[in-house]
Design a protein around this motif. Structure first.
Motif, PDB file in Angstrom:
ATOM      1  N   THR A 179       4.689  50.852  42.028  1.00  0.00           N
ATOM      2  CA  THR A 179       4.264  49.724  42.854  1.00  0.00           C
ATOM      3  C   THR A 179       5.245  49.536  44.000  1.00  0.00           C
ATOM      4  O   THR A 179       6.418  49.903  43.911  1.00  0.00           O
ATOM      5  CB  THR A 179       4.206  48.417  42.035  1.00  0.00           C
ATOM      6  N   LYS A 193      -1.441  43.295  35.128  1.00  0.00           N
ATOM      7  CA  LYS A 193      -0.314  42.724  35.880  1.00  0.00           C
ATOM      8  C   LYS A 193      -0.215  41.243  35.548  1.00  0.00           C
ATOM      9  O   LYS A 193      -1.140  40.474  35.804  1.00  0.00           O
ATOM     10  CB  LYS A 193      -0.549  42.908  37.380  1.00  0.00           C
ATOM     11  N   TYR A 238       4.047  44.777  34.354  1.00  0.00           N
ATOM     12  CA  TYR A 238       2.825  45.565  34.193  1.00  0.00           C
ATOM     13  C   TYR A 238       2.797  46.100  32.765  1.00  0.00           C
ATOM     14  O   TYR A 238       3.806  46.621  32.267  1.00  0.00           O
ATOM     15  CB  TYR A 238       2.779  46.748  35.169  1.00  0.00           C
TER      16      TYR A 238
END
Length: 443
Positions: A332, A363, A368
């Motif tokens: 990410t 998320k 996550y």
């Protein structure tokens, strides 16, 4: 004797009997049938020859052998044998409904001519007929060989068959998948309405003895069906959540059997699906079924990513093929955080390329969590402030995918376990996108 007299009566009404051949004239009343159609069967010595100029792009080439023939079954009032004429072509005999109607039908031409009408019968009684082509040993004096070529056939359907064919135009296969019933979504509404009206008018003529009217109705149905089909432009995957975010297909992913019906198989070269105007937030869930490819060298390729002008990982999930691992990598932005080399049981395990797995990426603010088959595998810190993405894209890797679901809320393990093995209704709370891949749409 009665059968022979009946056949003789039919042949007395034949308007045209062509043995010398002419080029294909695609009148609206004639329908094309290639030799691969289920109504065409052949036995004996025949081989498939690629010919881009032939009807359908290839043809059957055969010669005289024991029980060698091509047979076409049709319901109509006229039929044409379409083939290639050349210096290597010899003679054939033609049978209609089991009775010999012509011999020494010649396919010879000093130069190659594609899509030729080699034989034609018209004015037949309405009903089902069988045309059989049998290669002969003989050939004309100028012919170098005694081959017979069959591209396919054309026929004038009976009115009921023409109506059936026109109705089938609403379910023409695209990419191997039959389209659904929402007609206006696949073809321009005006073209669809014209064909519907023509079908209704033709149905009123069923049983009519007015041959001219029936022939005109058949031609009109064929023409309008072709117009409607040819007006189709773009194939997309509908969003069954009702949000209207279609999946735009590029390349040519194949439709396959997935865990919950149909899925998509990508070639890893140019097959992609892109879904615009969808944002994955800090509290969101992405779910889909996945079958991994065989690992290839040091290849890293995206499985699914939320992309934008400044990101390809909001988030991005990769197949981590380096060192022949069968694992996943999550990344990410802006923090470049995620996980590496994670299999279905966590670190040290690998995905079986012959097995489907359900993947869920959840998320929950700073973290996550990866679930595989509704079991928690790993939770990692990724931070907040994820770079906004603008669209979801998947298929860069040669993977198989089924049942993509996107939620704007955190899904619990219990919720995932409750419905990952069954299709959704599309109106579940928090569902902002649902692509089960069961149908396509043309726009």
């Amino acid at each position: 004797m009665g059968k022979r007299l009946a056949l003789l009566a039919v042949l007395m009404m034949v308007l045209t009997l062509i043995c010398t051949g002419g080029s294909v004239v695609a009148g609206d009343e004639w329908l094309d049938v290639v030799y691969t159609d289920p109504e065409v069967v052949y036995t004996g010595f025949w081989r498939v020859v690629e010919n881009p100029d032939a009807l359908g792009g290839s043809e059957l080439m055969g010669s005289r052998s024991l029980n060698s023939y091509v047979e076409f079954t049709f319901s109509g009032t006229g039929v044409r044998w379409i083939g290639t004429k050349s210096a290597a072509m010899g003679y054939a005999s033609v049978y209609l409904d089991g009775e010999l109607v012509a011999t020494q039908v010649d396919g010879y031409s000093p130069e190659a001519l594609n899509q030729q009408v080699i034989f034609e019968l018209d004015g037949l009684a309405e009903g089902k007929h069988v045309l059989r082509i049998v290669p002969e040993e003989a050939r004309g004096e100028a012919a170098s060989m005694n081959f017979v070529a069959v591209n396919g056939f054309q026929y004038i359907p009976t009115l009921d068959k023409a109506i059936e064919s026109a109705r089938a135009a609403f379910d023409k296969p695209i990419g191997g998948l039959a389209l659904g019933d929402a007609l206006g979504a696949f073809y321009p509404q005006e073209a669809a309405d014209r064909l519907r009206e023509a079908i209704a008018e033709a149905e009123e003529l069923l049983g009519s003895s007015d041959r001219a009217q029936v022939t005109a109705a058949v031609a009109n149905l064929n023409r309008l069906a072709d117009e409607m089909i040819n007006s189709a432009v773009t194939v997309v995957i509908p969003d069954d959540s009702g949000r209207g975010r279609v999946g735009i297909i590029t390349g040519g992913p194949k439709w396959i059997e997935g865990p919950l019906g149909l899925g998509l198989s990508f070639d890893g070269v140019n097959d992609l699906v892109r879904i615009n105007d969808i944002f994955v937030s800090e509290t969101s869930s992405i779910e889909f079924w996945l079958k991994m490819p065989e690992a290839v060298g040091s290849s890293w390729q995206t499985i699914i990513a939320c992309r934008g002008a400044n990101t390809d990982r909001s988030p991005g999930l990769w197949h981590q093929g380096d060192g022949n691992y069968q694992t996943l990598h999550l990344s990410t932005l802006p923090n470049w955080t995620g996980f590496n080399h994670i299999g279905p049981e966590g670190e040290g395990s690998e995905f079986d390329p012959e097995q489907w797995y359900h993947i869920a990426l959840v998320k929950d603010g700073e973290n996550y969590t990866l679930y595989v088959d509704a079991k928690e595998v790993i939770t990692v810190w990724t931070g907040t402030g994820m770079t906004p993405g603008e669209y979801i894209e998947f298929g860069q890797r040669n993977i198989d995918i089924d049942e993509l679901r996107v939620w704007d809320r955190v899904r619990t393990q219990e919720e995932i376990a409750a419905d990952y093995l069954q299709p959704l209704t599309g109106d579940e709370p928090g569902l902002i996108g649902y692509w089960p891949f069961e149908r396509v749409r043309i726009q």
